[in-house]
Write an enzyme that holds these catalytic residues in place. Structure first.
Site, PDB file in Angstrom:
ATOM      1  CE  LYS A   1      -2.249  -0.475   3.916  1.00 18.92           C
ATOM      2  NZ  LYS A   1      -1.947  -1.784   4.477  1.00 18.92           N
TER       3      LYS A   1
ATOM      4  NE  ARG B   1      -4.816   0.727   9.585  1.00 16.02           N
ATOM      5  CZ  ARG B   1      -3.553   0.371   9.636  1.00 16.02           C
ATOM      6  NH1 ARG B   1      -3.198  -0.687  10.308  1.00 16.02           N
ATOM      7  NH2 ARG B   1      -2.663   1.069   9.021  1.00 16.02           N
TER       8      ARG B   1
ATOM      9  NE  ARG C   1       6.992  -3.039   6.737  1.00 16.48           N
ATOM     10  CZ  ARG C   1       5.671  -2.797   6.787  1.00 16.48           C
ATOM     11  NH1 ARG C   1       5.016  -2.447   5.700  1.00 16.48           N
ATOM     12  NH2 ARG C   1       5.025  -2.936   7.916  1.00 16.48           N
TER      13      ARG C   1
ATOM     14  NE  ARG D   1       6.071  -0.226  10.596  1.00 11.66           N
ATOM     15  CZ  ARG D   1       4.902  -0.232   9.960  1.00 11.66           C
ATOM     16  NH1 ARG D   1       4.816   0.222   8.725  1.00 11.66           N
ATOM     17  NH2 ARG D   1       3.820  -0.676  10.546  1.00 11.66           N
TER      18      ARG D   1
ATOM     19  NE  ARG E   1       1.425  -4.001  11.889  1.00 12.48           N
ATOM     20  CZ  ARG E   1       2.639  -4.300  11.393  1.00 12.48           C
ATOM     21  NH1 ARG E   1       3.491  -5.001  12.117  1.00 12.48           N
ATOM     22  NH2 ARG E   1       2.977  -3.897  10.209  1.00 12.48           N
TER      23      ARG E   1
HETATM   24  P1  ADP Z   1       0.547  -1.568   8.900  1.00 12.05           P
HETATM   25  O1  ADP Z   1      -0.415  -1.376   7.776  1.00 12.05           O
HETATM   26  O2  ADP Z   1       1.782  -2.329   8.493  1.00 12.05           O
HETATM   27  O3  ADP Z   1      -0.071  -2.120  10.138  1.00 12.05           O
HETATM   28  P2  ADP Z   1       0.730   1.349   9.341  1.00 12.05           P
HETATM   29  O4  ADP Z   1       1.998   2.067   9.154  1.00 12.05           O
HETATM   30  O5  ADP Z   1      -0.385   1.644   8.421  1.00 12.05           O
HETATM   31  O6  ADP Z   1       1.158  -0.178   9.318  1.00 12.05           O
HETATM   32  O7  ADP Z   1       0.213   1.533  10.830  1.00 12.05           O
HETATM   33  C1  ADP Z   1       1.058   1.295  11.938  1.00 12.05           C
HETATM   34  C2  ADP Z   1       0.240   1.308  13.222  1.00 12.05           C
HETATM   35  O8  ADP Z   1      -0.365   2.592  13.383  1.00 12.05           O
HETATM   36  C3  ADP Z   1      -0.920   0.324  13.270  1.00 12.05           C
HETATM   37  O9  ADP Z   1      -0.524  -0.971  13.676  1.00 12.05           O
HETATM   38  C4  ADP Z   1      -1.832   0.999  14.298  1.00 12.05           C
HETATM   39  O10 ADP Z   1      -1.362   0.822  15.600  1.00 12.05           O
HETATM   40  C5  ADP Z   1      -1.680   2.465  13.942  1.00 12.05           C
HETATM   41  N1  ADP Z   1      -2.666   2.909  12.936  1.00 12.05           N
HETATM   42  C6  ADP Z   1      -2.416   3.374  11.682  1.00 12.05           C
HETATM   43  N2  ADP Z   1      -3.562   3.679  11.051  1.00 12.05           N
HETATM   44  C7  ADP Z   1      -4.569   3.393  11.914  1.00 12.05           C
HETATM   45  C8  ADP Z   1      -5.997   3.461  11.868  1.00 12.05           C
HETATM   46  N3  ADP Z   1      -6.635   3.893  10.762  1.00 12.05           N
HETATM   47  N4  ADP Z   1      -6.688   3.086  12.968  1.00 12.05           N
HETATM   48  C9  ADP Z   1      -6.081   2.660  14.076  1.00 12.05           C
HETATM   49  N5  ADP Z   1      -4.748   2.550  14.201  1.00 12.05           N
HETATM   50  C10 ADP Z   1      -3.991   2.912  13.144  1.00 12.05           C
END
Ligand code: ADP
Ligand code: ZN
Length: 224
Positions: free
Chosen positions: A17, A93, A130, A162, A173
């Site tokens: 993404k 999400r 990654r 990360r 996740r």
């Molecule tokens: P990934 O898609 O690999 O989980 P992201 O970088 O999109 O990673 O998000 C990292 C973290 O940030 C998530 O695991 C969550 O804790 C938080 N996060 C990001 N976007 C959201 C969202 N829309 N709602 C809730 N938590 C979020």
């Protein structure tokens, strides 16, 4: 082609993404809004939001909706997004976030919601290998590292794994994705906004597929 675009890219962790949203935002000249990147920036700057969010993020849990919504509301109110749109990465999400988003955007509507489809088997390998730049968020992997000694090719920042790319946080996740985020796919397809795009292949192949699918979906509106 109508200028600007309001796009959402949904997909499992590791589906690509982030990389694809960077490319789509360049192609359509729209801001790339990644809630993960915004949260990581808040953690780094040690803002109140960052301090609150970090424990959820490190455990692979979702940050509570009210924190996300106020952060996103502020971002969407800025001139660039109001004028040109956005490519939204990592949001919504949950069903509650999706409903709130429609409210935040009104009177505008989403053009296209993309589901970037990649088998779970493939994403597990991608996540384990990654590596990301702590400053600009650029993605690398153990197979495609930066040119020099884990220093970002783009900005010179440090490239690391990360903190939430541990096995336990990845599993959590992906579980939350199935439980909370996957249901949004049928929710958006009921309102005819969803297109599925195959996320397997080289990044260039996937970008071409995405642009073709998005242009196809938006074509009927061009003559309006
Ligand atoms: P990934 O898609 O690999 O989980 P992201 O970088 O999109 O990673 O998000 C990292 C973290 O940030 C998530 O695991 C969550 O804790 C938080 N996060 C990001 N976007 C959201 C969202 N829309 N709602 C809730 N938590 C979020
Ligand atoms: Zn960088």
């Amino acid at each position: 082609m109508v200028p600007g675009a309001r796009l959402i890219v949904l997909g499992k962790q590791g589906a690509g993404k982030g990389t694809q949203c960077v490319r789509l935002s360049r192609h359509y000249v729209i801001p790339h809004i990644s809630t993960g990147d915004m949260l990581r920036a808040a953690v780094k700057q040690q803002t109140d939001l960052g301090r609150e969010a970090t424990r959820y993020m490190d455990a692979g849990e979702l940050v509570p909706d009210e924190l996300l919504l106020s952060m996103l509301d502020r971002r969407l109110a800025q001139d660039d997004t109001r004028g040109r749109g956005f490519c939204l990465d990592g949001f919504p999400r949950t069903a509650a976030q999706a409903e709130a988003l429609d409210g935040l955007l009104a009177p505008f509507e989403l053009d296209v919601v993309i589901n970037l489809e990649v088998p779970t088997k493939l994403v597990l390998g991608r996540l384990a290998s990654r590596r990301v730049c702590v400053d600009c968020g650029a993605n690398y992997s153990t197979f495609a590292p930066p040119k020099v000694d884990w220093i970002c090719d783009i900005c010179g920042g440090e490239v690391v794994q990360r903190p939430d790319d541990t096995e336990a946080a990845i599993t959590r996740r992906l579980d939350l994705y199935e439980k909370e985020t996957a249901p949004l796919i049928s929710w958006y397809s009921r309102s005819n906004r969803l297109i599925g795009v195959d996320g397997e292949g080289s990044p260039d192949e996937v970008t071409d597929r995405l642009i073709r699918a998005i242009d196809e979906q938006r074509r009927p509106r061009a003559g309006e």
